[in-house]
Design a protein around this motif. Structure first.
Motif, PDB file in Angstrom:
ATOM      1  N   GLY A 160       0.789  -1.222   0.000  1.00  0.00           N
ATOM      2  CA  GLY A 160       0.000   0.000   0.000  1.00  0.00           C
ATOM      3  C   GLY A 160       0.821   1.273   0.000  1.00  0.00           C
ATOM      4  O   GLY A 160       0.262   2.372  -0.078  1.00  0.00           O
ATOM      5  N   THR A 161       2.146   1.152   0.101  1.00  0.00           N
ATOM      6  CA  THR A 161       3.033   2.320   0.115  1.00  0.00           C
ATOM      7  C   THR A 161       3.451   2.667  -1.306  1.00  0.00           C
ATOM      8  O   THR A 161       3.793   1.790  -2.091  1.00  0.00           O
ATOM      9  N   SER A 162       3.436   3.942  -1.629  1.00  0.00           N
ATOM     10  CA  SER A 162       3.876   4.406  -2.944  1.00  0.00           C
ATOM     11  C   SER A 162       5.240   5.060  -2.809  1.00  0.00           C
ATOM     12  O   SER A 162       5.735   5.311  -1.721  1.00  0.00           O
ATOM     13  N   GLY A 163       5.860   5.340  -3.977  1.00  0.00           N
ATOM     14  CA  GLY A 163       7.084   6.127  -3.963  1.00  0.00           C
ATOM     15  C   GLY A 163       8.326   5.374  -4.383  1.00  0.00           C
ATOM     16  O   GLY A 163       8.265   4.343  -5.064  1.00  0.00           O
ATOM     17  N   ILE A 164       9.472   5.886  -3.965  1.00  0.00           N
ATOM     18  CA  ILE A 164      10.775   5.455  -4.481  1.00  0.00           C
ATOM     19  C   ILE A 164      11.098   4.026  -4.075  1.00  0.00           C
ATOM     20  O   ILE A 164      11.108   3.673  -2.896  1.00  0.00           O
ATOM     21  N   LEU A 165      11.393   3.224  -5.098  1.00  0.00           N
ATOM     22  CA  LEU A 165      11.892   1.868  -4.892  1.00  0.00           C
ATOM     23  C   LEU A 165      13.199   1.748  -5.648  1.00  0.00           C
ATOM     24  O   LEU A 165      13.239   1.919  -6.868  1.00  0.00           O
ATOM     25  N   LEU A 166      14.272   1.465  -4.929  1.00  0.00           N
ATOM     26  CA  LEU A 166      15.603   1.387  -5.527  1.00  0.00           C
ATOM     27  C   LEU A 166      15.894  -0.051  -5.942  1.00  0.00           C
ATOM     28  O   LEU A 166      15.713  -0.980  -5.156  1.00  0.00           O
ATOM     29  N   CYS A 167      16.356  -0.219  -7.175  1.00  0.00           N
ATOM     30  CA  CYS A 167      16.634  -1.546  -7.718  1.00  0.00           C
ATOM     31  C   CYS A 167      18.045  -1.567  -8.312  1.00  0.00           C
ATOM     32  O   CYS A 167      18.535  -0.559  -8.811  1.00  0.00           O
ATOM     33  N   ALA A 168      18.652  -2.729  -8.254  1.00  0.00           N
ATOM     34  CA  ALA A 168      19.989  -2.921  -8.815  1.00  0.00           C
ATOM     35  C   ALA A 168      19.877  -3.643 -10.155  1.00  0.00           C
ATOM     36  O   ALA A 168      19.050  -4.531 -10.329  1.00  0.00           O
ATOM     37  N   LYS A 169      20.751  -3.267 -11.092  1.00  0.00           N
ATOM     38  CA  LYS A 169      20.751  -3.896 -12.414  1.00  0.00           C
ATOM     39  C   LYS A 169      21.909  -4.868 -12.582  1.00  0.00           C
ATOM     40  O   LYS A 169      21.951  -5.611 -13.562  1.00  0.00           O
ATOM     41  N   ILE A 207      13.228   9.764   3.203  1.00  0.00           N
ATOM     42  CA  ILE A 207      12.197  10.678   3.691  1.00  0.00           C
ATOM     43  C   ILE A 207      10.847  10.274   3.106  1.00  0.00           C
ATOM     44  O   ILE A 207      10.725  10.061   1.900  1.00  0.00           O
ATOM     45  N   TYR A 208       9.858  10.173   3.983  1.00  0.00           N
ATOM     46  CA  TYR A 208       8.505   9.777   3.588  1.00  0.00           C
ATOM     47  C   TYR A 208       7.523  10.905   3.876  1.00  0.00           C
ATOM     48  O   TYR A 208       7.758  11.746   4.739  1.00  0.00           O
ATOM     49  N   ARG A 209       6.408  10.900   3.174  1.00  0.00           N
ATOM     50  CA  ARG A 209       5.248  11.711   3.509  1.00  0.00           C
ATOM     51  C   ARG A 209       4.159  10.758   3.989  1.00  0.00           C
ATOM     52  O   ARG A 209       3.990   9.660   3.462  1.00  0.00           O
ATOM     53  N   ALA A 210       3.383  11.219   4.968  1.00  0.00           N
ATOM     54  CA  ALA A 210       2.304  10.387   5.490  1.00  0.00           C
ATOM     55  C   ALA A 210       1.152  11.267   5.941  1.00  0.00           C
ATOM     56  O   ALA A 210       1.342  12.434   6.317  1.00  0.00           O
ATOM     57  N   LEU A 211      -0.049  10.705   5.897  1.00  0.00           N
ATOM     58  CA  LEU A 211      -1.232  11.352   6.451  1.00  0.00           C
ATOM     59  C   LEU A 211      -1.590  10.617   7.736  1.00  0.00           C
ATOM     60  O   LEU A 211      -1.924   9.426   7.705  1.00  0.00           O
ATOM     61  N   ALA A 212      -1.488  11.321   8.860  1.00  0.00           N
ATOM     62  CA  ALA A 212      -1.699  10.707  10.174  1.00  0.00           C
ATOM     63  C   ALA A 212      -3.011  11.168  10.781  1.00  0.00           C
ATOM     64  O   ALA A 212      -3.418  12.325  10.625  1.00  0.00           O
ATOM     65  N   LEU A 357       4.652  13.818  -5.346  1.00  0.00           N
ATOM     66  CA  LEU A 357       3.625  13.454  -4.376  1.00  0.00           C
ATOM     67  C   LEU A 357       2.334  13.055  -5.080  1.00  0.00           C
ATOM     68  O   LEU A 357       1.927  13.687  -6.054  1.00  0.00           O
ATOM     69  N   PRO A 358       1.650  12.026  -4.597  1.00  0.00           N
ATOM     70  CA  PRO A 358       0.331  11.681  -5.130  1.00  0.00           C
ATOM     71  C   PRO A 358      -0.654  12.827  -4.906  1.00  0.00           C
ATOM     72  O   PRO A 358      -0.483  13.644  -3.991  1.00  0.00           O
TER      73      PRO A 358
END
Length: 368
Positions: A160-169, A207-212, A357-358
């Motif tokens: 359910g989390t969106s945003g940056i996902l780092l992957c190695a090639k 760094i994340y953004r969240a709605l609390a 940001l969404p």
């Protein structure tokens, strides 16, 4: 920053990729080799004892009688077949329709060694549970078909989390990035610039953004509640929760906006390293769980009481029904991996990557 470092900021591009999912996946195969302690067991006893978390006994009986298990390459439908040491068993899980998942991925940064993606909410990173094909890993493999490359995520984001996902090639990049993510030493950044802190400690900053839920009165909160596991139905390895006996975890929360009308706070959360579901657990621990979180509602624990009873009913494929209680992969909450800063594992450049940001975050931050 040393003279050999280059501060490189990468902003989102318009590049994206993704292939539509087929209606059915390819199914799965699971292999076992009978060891001497299990010699003499019947086929049904072997699977019931060794893989009880996959299906109840009646479920395994159904799978055997359906001809889904081979013994040394031959389909065996008799559950009372006696096994001997060295026998190879293969369980063939039939293709199934996986739940809906988005498939388009935006490329935020890419070079010969790394690719950073903007993962949408609702897409799982690695195979697990009902999602075996509809994952980020599958889309990466479809996109990069060069056998010399091994594109793979080096960390996880919740489904359910969106945003940056780092992957190695490459294998070397994967090894070096894995070493960075494995370093669990946390440090409070304080008021220093993030890139200076990354240069100082030689790690990365996330760094994340969240709605609390609710109005957080403090402008900044540092949460250092340890995180451990407890038994929980539907989660074989245990559910991560706030636990005094758990492993150290540190989150720095900064309130960006207080939306009194909607009784929520827009927050920025910085972590040097991460435990599974750390932000969800930490914000819940201080009484401000994520808006829409179906699992962690208060105190960093699951919302429902934990039952250790096992439901012996089984689904169409012989496995257990989906857990009635919420599980970590359930969506509905608002958490976005917004910025990543790290030393490039191959060039040593300081790389900053930002995921836009969404819309829901933009609306609440602008006060609309």
């Amino acid at each position: 920053m040393s003279s050999n470092d280059t501060d490189t900021t990468h902003f989102p591009s318009l590049a994206s990729f993704g292939e539509p999912w087929p209606e059915f996946n390819d199914g799965l195969t699971y292999r076992d080799l009978v060891r001497s302690p299990d010699s003499g067991l019947t086929l049904i006893d072997f699977y019931t004892r060794k893989h009880q978390t996959s299906a109840p006994s009646l479920g395994w009986l159904q799978r055997i009688e359906n001809g889904q298990i081979t013994v040394d390459g031959t389909v065996v439908a008799d559950p009372h077949t006696v096994l001997r040491t060295g026998t190879e068993l293969v369980y063939h899980r039939r293709p199934w329709k996986e739940p809906y998942a988005p498939y388009f991925l935006e490329v935020l940064f890419e070079d010969d060694h790394l690719i950073a993606l903007n993962k949408p909410s609702g897409l799982q990173v690695l195979p697990g549970g009902l999602f075996q094909q509809r994952t980020v890993l599958t889309q990466l493999q479809w996109r990069i078909r060069n056998q010399e490359l091994c594109p793979a995520p080096v960390h996880r984001l919740g489904r359910g989390t969106s945003g940056i996902l780092l992957c190695a090639k490459t294998k070397l990049a994967k090894t070096r990035l894995a070493a960075l993510f494995a370093d669990k030493t946390s440090a409070v950044v304080g008021n220093r610039k993030i890139d200076n802190e990354v240069n100082k400690v030689g790690k990365m900053s996330k760094i994340y953004r969240a709605l609390a839920c609710g109005i957080i009165n403090e402008d900044e909160i540092v949460i250092d509640q340890p995180i451990g596991t407890v038994k929980y139905p539907g989660v074989a390895k245990g559910l991560y929760v706030a636990s005094p006996s758990g492993k150290p975890a540190l989150s720095k929360v900064h309130v960006l906006k207080r939306d009194v009308q909607n009784n929520l706070s827009v927050v920025q959360v910085e972590i040097q390293s991460g435990r599974p579901h750390q932000i969800r657990i930490h914000l819940s621990f201080i009484g401000h769980p994520l808006i829409g979180d179906p699992l962690y509602l208060t105190g960093g624990k699951p919302q429902l009481s934990v039952s250790e009873t096992i439901d012996e009913a089984f689904a169409e494929d012989g496995g257990y029904h989906r857990p009635a209680n919420p599980v970590p992969g359930d969506c509905g909450y608002y958490l976005h991996a917004h910025q990543l800063v790290l030393h490039h594992p191959m060039t040593n450049e300081v790389v900053k990557i930002t995921a836009p940001l969404p819309p829901i975050f933009l609306r609440h931050e602008s006060g609309e």
